[in-house]
Design a protein around this motif. Structure first.
Motif, PDB file in Angstrom:
ATOM      1  N   HIS A  31      34.680  25.550  -7.690  1.00  0.00           N
ATOM      2  CA  HIS A  31      34.327  24.443  -7.403  1.00  0.00           C
ATOM      3  C   HIS A  31      32.909  24.185  -7.868  1.00  0.00           C
ATOM      4  N   SER A  32      32.305  24.743  -7.459  1.00  0.00           N
ATOM      5  CA  SER A  32      30.902  24.255  -7.771  1.00  0.00           C
ATOM      6  C   SER A  32      30.395  25.053  -9.293  1.00  0.00           C
ATOM      7  N   LEU A  33      31.005  25.831  -9.932  1.00  0.00           N
ATOM      8  CA  LEU A  33      31.426  26.445 -11.298  1.00  0.00           C
ATOM      9  C   LEU A  33      31.975  25.347 -12.322  1.00  0.00           C
ATOM     10  N   GLY A  34      32.832  24.669 -11.998  1.00  0.00           N
ATOM     11  CA  GLY A  34      32.999  24.052 -13.054  1.00  0.00           C
ATOM     12  C   GLY A  34      34.477  24.049 -13.216  1.00  0.00           C
ATOM     13  N   GLN A  35      35.023  25.511 -12.726  1.00  0.00           N
ATOM     14  CA  GLN A  35      36.472  26.066 -13.012  1.00  0.00           C
ATOM     15  C   GLN A  35      38.129  25.025 -12.275  1.00  0.00           C
ATOM     16  N   THR A  36      38.501  25.254 -12.532  1.00  0.00           N
ATOM     17  CA  THR A  36      39.936  24.114 -12.214  1.00  0.00           C
ATOM     18  C   THR A  36      40.834  25.068 -11.557  1.00  0.00           C
ATOM     19  N   ALA A  37      41.118  26.680 -11.463  1.00  0.00           N
ATOM     20  CA  ALA A  37      41.709  27.457 -11.041  1.00  0.00           C
ATOM     21  C   ALA A  37      41.274  28.575 -10.606  1.00  0.00           C
ATOM     22  N   VAL A  38      42.126  28.829  -9.279  1.00  0.00           N
ATOM     23  CA  VAL A  38      41.367  30.793  -9.094  1.00  0.00           C
ATOM     24  C   VAL A  38      42.433  31.039  -8.463  1.00  0.00           C
ATOM     25  N   ALA A  39      42.711  32.591  -8.306  1.00  0.00           N
ATOM     26  CA  ALA A  39      43.592  33.298  -8.225  1.00  0.00           C
ATOM     27  C   ALA A  39      43.427  33.802  -6.755  1.00  0.00           C
TER      28      ALA A  39
END
Length: 557
Positions: A31-39
């Motif tokens: 979330h802190s990296l600004g990414q919206t999804a993760v596997a």
């Protein structure tokens, strides 16, 4: 503007003693990296799926469930394994509900029937269960990469083509990584060539095993804990660079600046992967009832016959001694109310299942506890001899146990004699089927004192010194090392005065709370309405017990 990227190859701490990504910290970092999804793609299992989905949703991150499978080189993973044939890694993601069901089936099959050093599965079994899954060629341990490193481009091409046939065109991708390892450039160059020759798209991943670059040494120590190795051993198992962390989109874009499409290409998968973990509609197995009866009618008959038996024995005795606090009509009215409530909530099946195996235990002279917890407030449970506590005589409330306004599964705590408990489980398995009954896994985490001792061993510190430091941690339940430094002045002083102790404690804090190993829940048993592997993943413990791959909280959800 930050480069768009989604991590698709990532190991949490459920890759036991190999991944150092605590799930809650992981989603906060993403979330802190600004990414919206993760596997989440742990080694050979999906132990953490429910925890991962819940944590990701709380942070507004889209969870993608996957696994790094171990593909054996034998045609049949159930056949006697050839010790000279090593397995290869293969990454898969569940695209939808069908993919999840197949992932459950594959990981369960690998754990139960394909385990040899690792939970392996054959390509043939994968091919029969590949629907709804998206495949990737994997890291340097993948078969395609291995053929490239061995100088066999033709074999790499054949293998990639084989996997495209298994998953279907558009569902298999070549995977490239750059951790600044020696073979990375050779493999990457060949993968770009394969992309052209086979028309199989290419995407970039990072084989993330820890959260931040600064965690690489802690991860190295974790690997020593896994292998009982020492940081002073130059031949210890370790990763050769410190690039195996959760990188930002910009970092990935810089690594693959010559082909930005392989980074941005990862953004298609949050769109494609739309799995939701649904509750089981009817969690109760079919309970056999006599001819001419329904489940509801048989349940009610057992309850009313049980009340008559209680009235004729213990309740009559209380009335004769003048100690009975309620009238007989009070018992009938209370039973009517409870039966109606249990039927309304559709729980007769639960009570019948519990009644049946407790009856078996009593008939076979296996001691059963009198009942504890909120279930002691149920007259139905008392009449069915599930409990031996009279709730009216003891003025206990049924609503503390079941309440139609707050629907939740009944929770009856049952104590069996430890010497006979196994017989009760065997009876349940014989009644409902081995494939529908299992015990429940537990995960042991690295608590404060244990983390200090594990790290101390990996650093080759004298046992006496490490033990002394561990004993400075207060014995408060659930205490953390950070809290201990505040509450224990001697620990804080040792931390400030000695650089070696500071490294010990700092590293232990990084590893504290990570999953250390798996065991079997002391009491939990699951009875399913159909084969468990059609609902949840299962695995086998070291002592050969079959357990669910989800822990108690996850199984309940």
């Amino acid at each position: 503007m930050a480069a768009e990227f989604t991590h698709l190859h990532l190991h949490t701490d459920y890759s036991l003693l190999d991944g150092a990504c605590d799930i809650d910290k992981l989603v906060k970092h993403v979330h802190s990296l600004g990414q919206t999804a993760v596997a989440m793609t742990d080694h050979g299992n999906i132990y953490g799926a429910v925890h991962f989905f819940n944590a990701a949703k709380e942070k507004g991150i889209k969870p993608i469930l996957g696994c790094e499978l171990y593909i054996c080189k034998e045609d049949d993973h159930r056949a006697k394994p050839d010790p000279d044939l090593k397995y290869n890694h293969l990454l898969v993601l569940a695209e939808n509900e069908e993919g999840y069901r197949n992932l459950v089936r594959i990981t369960s099959e690998a754990a139960l029937h394909g385990f040899y050093r690792k939970p392996r599965v054959s390509k043939a079994f994968l091919a029969r269960n590949a629907a709804g899954l998206i495949g990737f060629s994997g890291c340097l341990a993948g078969e395609v990469a291995q053929h490239i490193m061995d100088g066999h481009y033709d074999k790499a091409m054949a293998t990639a083509g084989q996997y495209q046939d298994i998953f279907g065109r558009g569902n298999f991708f070549l995977e490239i990584q750059d951790h600044q390892l020696g073979p990375d450039k050779t493999v990457c160059d060949a993968m770009f060539r394969l992309e052209k020759d086979l028309d199989i798209p290419l995407i970039a991943t990072n084989d993330s095993h820890y959260i931040a670059a600064g965690d690489s040494r802690a991860h190295e120590i974790l690997l020593c804990v896994q292998t009982a190795g020492s940081m002073n051993d130059p031949k210890r198992f370790k990763f050769d660079t410190n690039e195996f962390y959760i990188k930002s989109g910009d970092e990935m874009a810089r690594l693959f600046a010559h082909a930005p499409r392989v980074v941005s290409g990862t953004m298609q998968f949050p769109e494609r992967c739309n799995l939701k973990l649904h509750k089981v509609d009817n969690p109760f197995p079919a309970f056999p009832v006599p001819e001419g009866e329904t489940l509801d009618s048989y349940f009610e008959r057992v309850c009313r016959e049980g009340l008559q038996k209680r009235l004729a024995t213990s309740i009559e005795h209380l009335r004769g001694s003048g100690l009975l606090r309620k009238t007989i009509p009070d018992y009938h009215a209370r039973l009517d109310r409870e039966i109606a409530c249990i039927k309304q909530m559709k729980f007769p099946g639960y009570f019948m299942i519990v009644w049946d195996f407790i009856r078996y235990a009593r008939e076979h002279a296996i001691p059963v506890g009198p009942g504890r917890g909120s279930a002691a407030g149920s007259l139905v449970a008392y009449c069915m001899e599930i409990t031996d506590v009279d709730p009216l005589q003891n003025e206990l409330l049924f609503e503390r146990f079941l309440n139609p306004e707050r629907v939740s599964m009944p929770d009856i705590d049952i104590d069996f004699c430890m010497n006979g408990r196994g017989k009760v489980i065997d009876y349940v398995k014989s009644k409902y089927g081995d494939d529908q009954v299992a015990q429940i896994i537990t995960f042991n985490t690295m608590a404060a004192k244990a983390a200090i001792k594990d790290v101390g061993r990996a650093l080759d510190m004298p046992y006496g010194e490490v033990d002394r430091i561990a004993k400075l941690v207060p014995t408060t339940i659930g205490i953390t090392i950070d809290r201990a430094l505040k509450d224990s002045p001697p620990l804080a002083k040792a931390y400030e005065d000695d650089p070696k102790i500071r490294e010990l404690i700092d590293t232990a804090m990084r590893l504290e709370g990570l999953v250390r190993g798996a065991g079997v829940h002391a009491a939990g048993v699951v009875i399913a309405p159909q084969p468990l592997t059609e609902l949840v993943p299962v695995t086998r413990t070291r002592d050969e017990a079959i357990v669910t791959s989800y822990d108690m909280k996850s199984i309940e959800k």
